[in-house]
Design an enzyme around this catalytic site. Structure first.
Site, PDB file in Angstrom:
ATOM      1  N   SER A 115     -21.741  -1.770 -23.360  1.00 46.72           N
ATOM      2  CA  SER A 115     -21.483  -0.715 -24.343  1.00 46.72           C
ATOM      3  C   SER A 115     -20.967   0.571 -23.704  1.00 46.72           C
ATOM      4  CB  SER A 115     -22.788  -0.423 -25.092  1.00 46.72           C
ATOM      5  OG  SER A 115     -22.671   0.726 -25.877  1.00 46.72           O
ATOM      6  N   TYR A 159     -16.499   2.582 -28.113  1.00 48.00           N
ATOM      7  CA  TYR A 159     -16.676   3.401 -29.313  1.00 48.00           C
ATOM      8  C   TYR A 159     -15.634   4.494 -29.219  1.00 48.00           C
ATOM      9  CZ  TYR A 159     -21.137   1.609 -31.151  1.00 48.00           C
ATOM     10  OH  TYR A 159     -22.122   0.843 -31.724  1.00 48.00           O
ATOM     11  N   THR A 217     -15.313  -1.668 -31.240  1.00 48.46           N
ATOM     12  CA  THR A 217     -16.262  -1.821 -32.353  1.00 48.46           C
ATOM     13  C   THR A 217     -15.785  -0.982 -33.526  1.00 48.46           C
ATOM     14  OG1 THR A 217     -18.076  -2.284 -30.861  1.00 48.46           O
ATOM     15  CG2 THR A 217     -18.677  -1.477 -33.049  1.00 48.46           C
ATOM     16  N   LYS A 242     -14.452  -5.948 -32.888  1.00 48.75           N
ATOM     17  CA  LYS A 242     -15.827  -6.370 -33.225  1.00 48.75           C
ATOM     18  C   LYS A 242     -16.311  -5.681 -34.500  1.00 48.75           C
ATOM     19  CE  LYS A 242     -20.586  -6.235 -31.403  1.00 48.75           C
ATOM     20  NZ  LYS A 242     -21.319  -5.138 -32.020  1.00 48.75           N
ATOM     21  N   HIS A 273     -23.324  -6.234 -36.955  1.00 49.23           N
ATOM     22  CA  HIS A 273     -24.013  -5.329 -36.029  1.00 49.23           C
ATOM     23  C   HIS A 273     -25.526  -5.594 -36.053  1.00 49.23           C
ATOM     24  CE1 HIS A 273     -22.552  -1.466 -33.959  1.00 49.23           C
ATOM     25  NE2 HIS A 273     -23.832  -1.485 -33.634  1.00 49.23           N
TER      26      HIS A 273
HETATM   27  C1  LIG Z   1     -30.574  -1.800 -29.595  1.00 47.48           C
HETATM   28  C2  LIG Z   1     -29.174  -2.204 -29.988  1.00 47.48           C
HETATM   29  C3  LIG Z   1     -28.099  -1.472 -29.534  1.00 47.48           C
HETATM   30  C4  LIG Z   1     -26.797  -1.830 -29.879  1.00 47.48           C
HETATM   31  N1  LIG Z   1     -25.749  -1.106 -29.380  1.00 47.48           N
HETATM   32  C5  LIG Z   1     -24.481  -1.475 -29.671  1.00 47.48           C
HETATM   33  C6  LIG Z   1     -23.378  -0.783 -29.106  1.00 47.48           C
HETATM   34  O1  LIG Z   1     -23.532   0.156 -28.336  1.00 47.48           O
HETATM   35  N2  LIG Z   1     -22.126  -1.204 -29.439  1.00 47.48           N
HETATM   36  C7  LIG Z   1     -21.908  -2.262 -30.283  1.00 47.48           C
HETATM   37  O2  LIG Z   1     -20.755  -2.606 -30.553  1.00 47.48           O
HETATM   38  N3  LIG Z   1     -22.936  -2.945 -30.817  1.00 47.48           N
HETATM   39  C8  LIG Z   1     -24.207  -2.586 -30.522  1.00 47.48           C
HETATM   40  N4  LIG Z   1     -25.259  -3.308 -31.046  1.00 47.48           N
HETATM   41  C9  LIG Z   1     -24.989  -4.501 -31.900  1.00 47.48           C
HETATM   42  C10 LIG Z   1     -24.881  -5.758 -31.032  1.00 47.48           C
HETATM   43  O3  LIG Z   1     -23.712  -5.745 -30.253  1.00 47.48           O
HETATM   44  C11 LIG Z   1     -24.849  -7.029 -31.914  1.00 47.48           C
HETATM   45  O4  LIG Z   1     -23.813  -6.924 -32.852  1.00 47.48           O
HETATM   46  C12 LIG Z   1     -26.182  -7.265 -32.637  1.00 47.48           C
HETATM   47  O5  LIG Z   1     -27.264  -6.896 -31.820  1.00 47.48           O
HETATM   48  C13 LIG Z   1     -26.321  -8.739 -33.019  1.00 47.48           C
HETATM   49  O6  LIG Z   1     -27.446  -8.945 -33.828  1.00 47.48           O
HETATM   50  P1  LIG Z   1     -28.849  -9.547 -33.280  1.00 47.48           P
HETATM   51  O7  LIG Z   1     -29.338  -8.571 -32.242  1.00 47.48           O
HETATM   52  O8  LIG Z   1     -29.755  -9.548 -34.456  1.00 47.48           O
HETATM   53  O9  LIG Z   1     -28.560 -10.892 -32.743  1.00 47.48           O
HETATM   54  C14 LIG Z   1     -26.571  -2.951 -30.708  1.00 47.48           C
HETATM   55  C15 LIG Z   1     -27.670  -3.706 -31.154  1.00 47.48           C
HETATM   56  C16 LIG Z   1     -28.947  -3.354 -30.795  1.00 47.48           C
HETATM   57  C17 LIG Z   1     -30.090  -4.209 -31.265  1.00 47.48           C
END
Ligand SMILES: Cc1cc2nc3c(=O)[nH]c(=O)nc-3n(C[C@H](O)[C@H](O)[C@H](O)COP(=O)(O)O)c2cc1C
Length: 363
Positions: free
Chosen positions: A112, A136, A162, A234, A258
């Site tokens: 990220s 981002y 994203t 994404k 997400h």
């Molecule tokens: C704590 C946390 C932080 C996340 N940070 C980002 C991020 O910085 N950028 C991003 O594109 N997605 C982020 N996501 C989304 C994840 O990339 C992903 O889409 C999501 O966690 C998938 O769902 P799941 O955790 O239920 O399997 C984050 C998810 C979590 C749980």
């Protein structure tokens, strides 16, 4: 050398519970929370529970080959680690531990913009690992360009833009916990790097949207004009948007809501996958994340046309429970469960997984 601490879980099903015992309360809220009433987060899991597999037998499953390619790079399995912010909240080594474990497993890691460690540190933790950098958009495009240039120089093989976060989703459970975005949780990429806009904590005030929320599809052209790296988009949930991403040069799209953290009225990401695959599946690679917990989930998404599936929260749970050794264990348990499930469905290679593997929904 001291032996690494034993991760406190022996099966994938134990992991969330093991993590709940060690993750500090506020960090737990951060990882577990979803948008508003968390319906879309629950829907992600319900969608997988509804799906079934239609096994074939006597297919000589004495050897199972999980390997595949992602944008022409060979990986040991069609599984990647999702980009997730601030992994230092879960283990002092944060993304460095994740990157080392992902490299050891021969998988793709995506990192990220909001990582605790800098893109360069993550790259040097596993120099020969396959990694993509998640972008981002920053309020000024020149700042985005700086990030892109750093990622390119540090050997990231693709950019993941994203697009489902022009602002951070409303998260009721986090409203009273301002901690996460405090300055002490500084971002590795540097002080000037910004997260998407968020509502002030504690129910005061409103979102102040910033310049990056004005982005339209031409931002994909802008990105490609400053990099030679392929761009993956994404956060796509419709065929229309998938086609537009491809029309603007995307090399892949990731179907994702997400993890249910953005639009609470969104459908389960899995239920959106077939439409996106129909729209663009033969033109670009379609990846999937949101709710993948077991190997059978991966097989369902692959059977529906995904090229690979992303592991999200389970990686943070494993990181908290056992650091690098925890992520090692998660990834190796997932791969062995995937091989076992393929054997039980009579599929020997990833190329043998197609729609004929899908059974009737349970309800
Ligand atoms: C704590 C946390 C932080 C996340 N940070 C980002 C991020 O910085 N950028 C991003 O594109 N997605 C982020 N996501 C989304 C994840 O990339 C992903 O889409 C999501 O966690 C998938 O769902 P799941 O955790 O239920 O399997 C984050 C998810 C979590 C749980």
């Amino acid at each position: 050398m001291a032996a690494p601490p034993a991760p406190g879980f022996v099966a994938l099903g134990d992991l969330e519970e093991a993590a709940s015992r060690v993750v500090p309360a506020e960090a737990w809220l951060y990882v577990q929370s979803g948008a508003v009433g968390e319906d879309s987060m629950r829907a992600n899991r319900d969608a997988f529970r509804r799906r079934t597999l239609r096994p074939r037998v006597l297919a000589d499953v004495s050897t199972i080959d999980l390997t595949t390619t992602l944008l022409d790079a060979r990986v040991s399995a069609p599984v990647f680690v999702c980009p997730m912010a601030r992994q230092g909240l879960f283990h002092p080594d944060g993304e460095l531990a994740t990157a080392r474990a992902v490299r050891r497993a021969g998988l793709l890691g995506t990192y990220s913009t909001l990582s605790t460690r800098s893109p360069e540190e993550i790259a040097s933790a596993a120099p020969d690992g396959l990694r993509w950098f998640q972008i981002y958009l920053q309020p000024e495009f020149s700042r985005t360009q700086e990030l892109v240039e750093r990622a390119e120089k540090a050997g990231y093989a693709a950019l993941v833009l994203t697009v489902d976060a022009p602002l951070l989703g409303v998260r009721d459970r986090l409203a009273a916990t301002p901690f996460i975005l405090d300055p002490e949780h500084a971002l590795g990429a540097g002080e000037g790097v910004r997260a998407p806009a968020r509502a002030p904590a504690g129910g005061r005030g409103r979102y102040t949207l910033r310049a990056e929320a004005a982005a339209t599809w031409t931002v994909l052209d802008d990105l490609q004009s400053i990099t030679r790296l392929p761009v993956v988009v994404k956060g796509i949930l419709t065929g229309e948007d998938a086609r537009r991403a491809v029309a603007h040069g995307a090399r892949g799209v990731c179907v994702s809501n997400h993890g249910g953290r953005q639009l609470d009225a969104a459908e389960a990401a899995l239920d959106r996958l077939p439409e996106v695959v129909r729209a663009v599946g033969s033109d670009v690679e379609v990846y999937f994340d949101s709710g993948v917990r077991r190997a059978s989930d991966a097989l369902v998404a692959l059977a529906m046309g995904a090229r690979a599936v992303g592991l999200g929260r389970p990686v943070l749970w494993a990181l908290a429970v056992g650091g690098e050794a925890g992520v090692d264990r998660l990834l190796s348990l997932f791969a062995s469960e995937l091989a076992a499930t393929m054997a039980l469905t009579g599929r020997r290679r990833i190329g043998e997984i197609d729609r004929t593997l899908l059974g009737e929904p349970r309800w």
